[in-house]
Design an enzyme around this catalytic site. Structure first.
Site, PDB file in Angstrom:
ATOM      1  N   LYS A   1      70.337 -32.205  14.154  1.00 41.14           N
ATOM      2  CA  LYS A   1      71.246 -33.672  13.165  1.00 41.14           C
ATOM      3  C   LYS A   1      73.225 -33.005  13.177  1.00 41.14           C
ATOM      4  O   LYS A   1      73.554 -32.177  13.981  1.00 41.14           O
ATOM      5  CB  LYS A   1      71.337 -33.094  11.806  1.00 41.14           C
ATOM      6  CG  LYS A   1      70.150 -33.639  11.372  1.00 41.14           C
ATOM      7  CD  LYS A   1      70.134 -34.571  10.413  1.00 41.14           C
ATOM      8  CE  LYS A   1      68.438 -34.662  10.199  1.00 41.14           C
ATOM      9  NZ  LYS A   1      67.445 -35.541  10.036  1.00 41.14           N
TER      10      LYS A   1
ATOM     11  N   ASP B   1      51.707 -44.558 -13.744  1.00 38.79           N
ATOM     12  CA  ASP B   1      51.647 -43.258 -13.076  1.00 38.79           C
ATOM     13  C   ASP B   1      50.282 -42.781 -12.764  1.00 38.79           C
ATOM     14  O   ASP B   1      49.325 -43.123 -13.050  1.00 38.79           O
ATOM     15  CB  ASP B   1      51.637 -42.157 -14.622  1.00 38.79           C
ATOM     16  CG  ASP B   1      52.101 -40.945 -14.307  1.00 38.79           C
ATOM     17  OD1 ASP B   1      52.168 -39.998 -13.148  1.00 38.79           O
ATOM     18  OD2 ASP B   1      52.338 -40.092 -15.223  1.00 38.79           O
TER      19      ASP B   1
ATOM     20  N   LYS C   1      54.379 -36.695   6.295  1.00 42.51           N
ATOM     21  CA  LYS C   1      54.706 -35.527   6.335  1.00 42.51           C
ATOM     22  C   LYS C   1      55.253 -35.500   5.389  1.00 42.51           C
ATOM     23  O   LYS C   1      55.821 -36.966   5.007  1.00 42.51           O
ATOM     24  CB  LYS C   1      54.946 -35.386   7.926  1.00 42.51           C
ATOM     25  CG  LYS C   1      56.586 -36.096   8.137  1.00 42.51           C
ATOM     26  CD  LYS C   1      56.892 -35.896   9.504  1.00 42.51           C
ATOM     27  CE  LYS C   1      57.725 -34.854   9.091  1.00 42.51           C
ATOM     28  NZ  LYS C   1      59.298 -35.552   9.233  1.00 42.51           N
TER      29      LYS C   1
ATOM     30  N   GLU D   1      69.667 -36.155  17.253  1.00 43.96           N
ATOM     31  CA  GLU D   1      70.885 -37.443  16.356  1.00 43.96           C
ATOM     32  C   GLU D   1      72.032 -37.707  15.872  1.00 43.96           C
ATOM     33  O   GLU D   1      72.347 -36.717  15.639  1.00 43.96           O
ATOM     34  CB  GLU D   1      69.346 -37.279  14.984  1.00 43.96           C
ATOM     35  CG  GLU D   1      68.187 -37.392  14.864  1.00 43.96           C
ATOM     36  CD  GLU D   1      67.265 -37.283  14.118  1.00 43.96           C
ATOM     37  OE1 GLU D   1      67.227 -38.997  13.245  1.00 43.96           O
ATOM     38  OE2 GLU D   1      67.247 -36.530  12.737  1.00 43.96           O
TER      39      GLU D   1
ATOM     40  N   LYS E   1      55.140 -44.566  19.459  1.00 42.96           N
ATOM     41  CA  LYS E   1      56.403 -45.086  19.263  1.00 42.96           C
ATOM     42  C   LYS E   1      56.130 -45.260  20.314  1.00 42.96           C
ATOM     43  O   LYS E   1      55.543 -44.561  21.696  1.00 42.96           O
ATOM     44  CB  LYS E   1      57.577 -43.818  19.882  1.00 42.96           C
ATOM     45  CG  LYS E   1      58.263 -43.534  18.618  1.00 42.96           C
ATOM     46  CD  LYS E   1      59.297 -42.639  18.333  1.00 42.96           C
ATOM     47  CE  LYS E   1      59.969 -42.297  17.494  1.00 42.96           C
ATOM     48  NZ  LYS E   1      61.622 -42.847  16.629  1.00 42.96           N
TER      49      LYS E   1
ATOM     50  N   ASP F   1      61.152 -29.664   9.041  1.00 41.40           N
ATOM     51  CA  ASP F   1      61.366 -31.218   9.205  1.00 41.40           C
ATOM     52  C   ASP F   1      61.025 -31.943  11.125  1.00 41.40           C
ATOM     53  O   ASP F   1      59.988 -33.333  10.827  1.00 41.40           O
ATOM     54  CB  ASP F   1      62.274 -31.721   8.900  1.00 41.40           C
ATOM     55  CG  ASP F   1      63.198 -32.789   8.575  1.00 41.40           C
ATOM     56  OD1 ASP F   1      61.919 -33.898   7.980  1.00 41.40           O
ATOM     57  OD2 ASP F   1      64.060 -33.785   9.074  1.00 41.40           O
TER      58      ASP F   1
ATOM     59  N   ARG G   1      55.023 -46.010  -9.713  1.00 40.96           N
ATOM     60  CA  ARG G   1      55.454 -46.246 -11.638  1.00 40.96           C
ATOM     61  C   ARG G   1      55.941 -47.023 -12.199  1.00 40.96           C
ATOM     62  O   ARG G   1      55.347 -47.002 -13.025  1.00 40.96           O
ATOM     63  CB  ARG G   1      56.474 -44.440 -11.597  1.00 40.96           C
ATOM     64  CG  ARG G   1      56.922 -43.853 -12.509  1.00 40.96           C
ATOM     65  CD  ARG G   1      57.690 -42.842 -12.645  1.00 40.96           C
ATOM     66  NE  ARG G   1      57.045 -41.826 -11.918  1.00 40.96           N
ATOM     67  CZ  ARG G   1      56.693 -41.032 -13.089  1.00 40.96           C
ATOM     68  NH1 ARG G   1      56.648 -41.878 -14.501  1.00 40.96           N
ATOM     69  NH2 ARG G   1      55.967 -39.568 -13.291  1.00 40.96           N
TER      70      ARG G   1
ATOM     71  N   HIS H   1      55.243 -40.509  13.002  1.00 43.72           N
ATOM     72  CA  HIS H   1      55.574 -41.486  13.167  1.00 43.72           C
ATOM     73  C   HIS H   1      56.229 -41.825  14.796  1.00 43.72           C
ATOM     74  O   HIS H   1      55.769 -42.391  16.206  1.00 43.72           O
ATOM     75  CB  HIS H   1      57.009 -42.392  12.660  1.00 43.72           C
ATOM     76  CG  HIS H   1      58.021 -41.557  12.803  1.00 43.72           C
ATOM     77  ND1 HIS H   1      58.139 -40.423  11.617  1.00 43.72           N
ATOM     78  CD2 HIS H   1      58.450 -42.008  13.413  1.00 43.72           C
ATOM     79  CE1 HIS H   1      59.475 -40.811  12.564  1.00 43.72           C
ATOM     80  NE2 HIS H   1      59.806 -41.164  13.127  1.00 43.72           N
TER      81      HIS H   1
ATOM     82  N   HIS I   1      57.094 -33.551  15.055  1.00 41.05           N
ATOM     83  CA  HIS I   1      57.201 -34.881  16.073  1.00 41.05           C
ATOM     84  C   HIS I   1      57.254 -33.924  17.325  1.00 41.05           C
ATOM     85  O   HIS I   1      56.525 -34.099  18.648  1.00 41.05           O
ATOM     86  CB  HIS I   1      58.447 -35.028  15.878  1.00 41.05           C
ATOM     87  CG  HIS I   1      58.414 -35.996  14.345  1.00 41.05           C
ATOM     88  ND1 HIS I   1      57.937 -36.640  13.731  1.00 41.05           N
ATOM     89  CD2 HIS I   1      59.996 -36.099  13.404  1.00 41.05           C
ATOM     90  CE1 HIS I   1      57.280 -37.200  12.958  1.00 41.05           C
ATOM     91  NE2 HIS I   1      59.054 -36.841  12.469  1.00 41.05           N
TER      92      HIS I   1
HETATM   93  C1  BG6 Z   1      61.682 -37.944  10.213  1.00 40.64           C
HETATM   94  C2  BG6 Z   1      63.190 -37.156   9.917  1.00 40.64           C
HETATM   95  O1  BG6 Z   1      60.609 -37.644   9.932  1.00 40.64           O
HETATM   96  O2  BG6 Z   1      62.232 -38.257  11.543  1.00 40.64           O
HETATM   97  C3  BG6 Z   1      64.236 -37.195   9.690  1.00 40.64           C
HETATM   98  O3  BG6 Z   1      61.867 -36.684   8.558  1.00 40.64           O
HETATM   99  C4  BG6 Z   1      64.458 -38.431  11.312  1.00 40.64           C
HETATM  100  O4  BG6 Z   1      64.992 -36.280   9.272  1.00 40.64           O
HETATM  101  C5  BG6 Z   1      63.472 -38.759  11.443  1.00 40.64           C
HETATM  102  O5  BG6 Z   1      65.333 -38.289  11.119  1.00 40.64           O
HETATM  103  C6  BG6 Z   1      63.330 -39.453  13.299  1.00 40.64           C
HETATM  104  O6  BG6 Z   1      62.850 -40.197  13.346  1.00 40.64           O
HETATM  105  P1  BG6 Z   1      63.120 -41.657  14.991  1.00 40.64           P
HETATM  106  O7  BG6 Z   1      62.183 -42.220  14.755  1.00 40.64           O
HETATM  107  O8  BG6 Z   1      64.605 -41.862  13.398  1.00 40.64           O
HETATM  108  O9  BG6 Z   1      63.175 -40.158  15.281  1.00 40.64           O
END
Ligand code: BG6
Length: 485
Positions: free
Chosen positions: A332, A87, A141, A209, A175, A228, A45, A171, A233
């Site tokens: 977390k 925009d 996502k 985490e 890995k 999330d 933007r 993602h 994942h």
């Molecule tokens: C993301 C989540 O997709 O993955 C985050 O939205 C999370 O909340 C993260 O912290 C963890 O990714 P990684 O690669 O650090 O394990």
């Protein structure tokens, strides 16, 4: 790729683009992996001149690189960069973009924006004739926050892009250690004959985490740990562990097998909600050597019953896995950043070693922070003991340890996005999530969340810096199992 390819990053000034996408593209360029004539266009933007945009990207890449940038590489990379401000919901933005993409025969659009903008972006692209057969989109996502909103997003994307041109990113699939799971299972003969209910007692998948919500309360509170992390994942990891051997590594063969696993997940409902699920929310505690605030004390927080921890006992209802618990856990503010998959094999059917405790074999696949594989085996200790007819055997479990970090010490650890961006540029969607996978994953997760809502199950408190609420331990102990940390 065809002549004059381009990648356009929508959300180019955002956090993901800055921390992951531009550094990944730079590293690919440094390794000579980008097409020579690839243009990289940032779209966002704010009004920025190309020179300001390049300066922003340079700063982002420097922050991520462990060594000074090579001036030659940076010069080459910077010359690829262009910026288009505007925009995303306005047609003129796409006019500017079309101008910058003049002559491009292949275009990849990365939508690193809120999903609320996906519809407007694909409509804008179509309006500017940028969505034809030579264009692909990559979407981040979350694809929705439940099955219905996922369907709505997928429906909007499908109006202008066919499924084989939509790359849904997870993602975790980029890995190294996750991809190595495929190699471990299908490039070795050792495990596959044992990879089922006959030999495997249960499976544990943990993604822990230490961080809290990292200033993302507004986003996170809408989603929580289940949406999330589990919907994407963790279920992707489960698919790679549980799927049948695919016929090939091509996109359809692999994704056909993954979707079968997702569709075989036994719904969790009724009395199973309390027995097979645990939700938690962190309270103030001690994390990484300091005091950590509780979830509802985080910056921008408000009272909330969103879960920051979830543990589930899942079952894949098919011939291979019938009756084998798959314990899934993520949270977390855990005591350690540790992601691992544990395959717990069954106990020997009969012991000939008297009072020795026989620990069943265990295969641990460490995903992060270290990458490695460990296999525990029972061994005889070199001691002489009074054994009588049993020969005086004294036994001890020891591990075969394979550190992928040491084995590939000279190879730079790549950002997961590097591999995924490269695959998308090469039009290979094996490592991306297909529409039916995202749908099946939401269907299963929706059932659990519906159960929590119907039964009024609020998250149980746990202190920051601990392994979640006590219910998480009861979840495994009920079946005679314990979490491995
Ligand atoms: C993301 C989540 O997709 O993955 C985050 O939205 C999370 O909340 C993260 O912290 C963890 O990714 P990684 O690669 O650090 O394990």
């Amino acid at each position: 790729m065809r002549a004059n390819p381009a990648i356009v990053i929508f959300g180019a000034t955002g956090d993901l683009a800055r921390r992951m996408l531009f550094p990944s593209l730079y590293f690919l360029d440094a390794d000579g992996l980008l097409p020579k004539d690839l243009r990289i266009v940032g779209a966002a933007r704010s009004p920025l001149r190309d020179s300001d945009f390049r300066a922003e990207v340079e700063k982002a890449v420097r922050e991520r690189a462990d060594a000074p940038l090579d001036p030659e590489v940076w010069k080459r990379f910077a010359s690829r960069l262009r910026y288009c401000g505007g925009d995303a919901t306005k047609a003129d933005t796409y006019g500017c973009l079309a101008g910058l993409l003049e002559g491009c025969e292949e275009r990849v659009f990365y939508l690193s924006t809120s999903p609320a903008l996906y519809g407007a972006i694909v409509r804008g692209l179509a309006g500017a004739k940028l969505s034809d057969g030579e264009s692909r989109i990559i979407v981040e996502k979350p694809i929705g926050r439940d099955r219905a909103s996922c369907d709505a997003i997928n429906g909007e994307l499908a109006q202008h892009f066919s499924e084989n041109r939509i790359f849904r990113i997870d993602h975790y699939l980029g890995k190294e250690a996750v991809q190595n799971l495929i190699a471990l299972r299908f490039a070795n003969t050792l495990f596959e004959p044992l990879w089922d209910k006959v030999s495997i007692d249960h499976v544990q998948i943990t993604v822990a985490e230490t961080v809290g919500v990292e200033g993302r309360f507004a986003y996170y509170d809408e989603y929580g740990a289940t949406r999330d992390m589990v919907q994407n994942h963790i279920l992707q990891l489960l698919c790679l562990v549980a799927m049948e051997p695919p016929a090939d590594l091509d996109p359809e063969s692999v994704r056909n097998e993954k979707v079968k696993v997702l569709r075989s997940l036994k719904p969790i409902a009724g009395a199973d909600i309390a027995r097979r699920t645990v939700r938690g929310q962190y309270k103030r505690g001690v994390s990484e050597g300091g005091t950590a605030p509780g979830y509802t004390e985080e910056e921008g927080a408000r009272p909330s019953d969103t879960e920051t921890f979830v543990a589930l006992c899942a079952h894949v209802d098919n011939w291979r896995w019938a009756g084998v618990p798959f314990y899934l856990r993520t949270g977390k503010r855990m005591p350690a950043r540790a992601s691992q998959i544990v395959i717990q094999f069954r106990e020997v059917p009969h012991s000939i070693f008297g009072s020795n405790e026989l620990i069943a074999n265990r295969l641990t696949i460490r995903l992060q922070p270290e990458e490695g594989i460990a296999l525990t085996l029972m061994n005889k200790t070199p001691t002489l003991a009074q054994g009588g007819a049993r020969g005086g055997f004294e036994l001890k479990p020891l591990s075969l340890n394979l550190s992928l970090d040491d084995a590939f010490a000279k190879t730079r650890r790549r950002i997961a996005y590097e591999r995924l961006l490269l695959e998308a540029l090469q039009n290979n969607s094996t490592l991306f999530v297909r529409r039916d996978e995202s749908e099946a994953a939401w269907t299963w997760v929706d059932g659990i969340i519906r159960g929590w809502n119907q039964q009024g199950l609020a998250p149980a408190p746990y202190a920051a810096g601990t392994w979640g609420p006590s219910g998480a331990f009861a979840l495994t102990e009920r079946n005679g199992h314990t979490w491995f940390e």
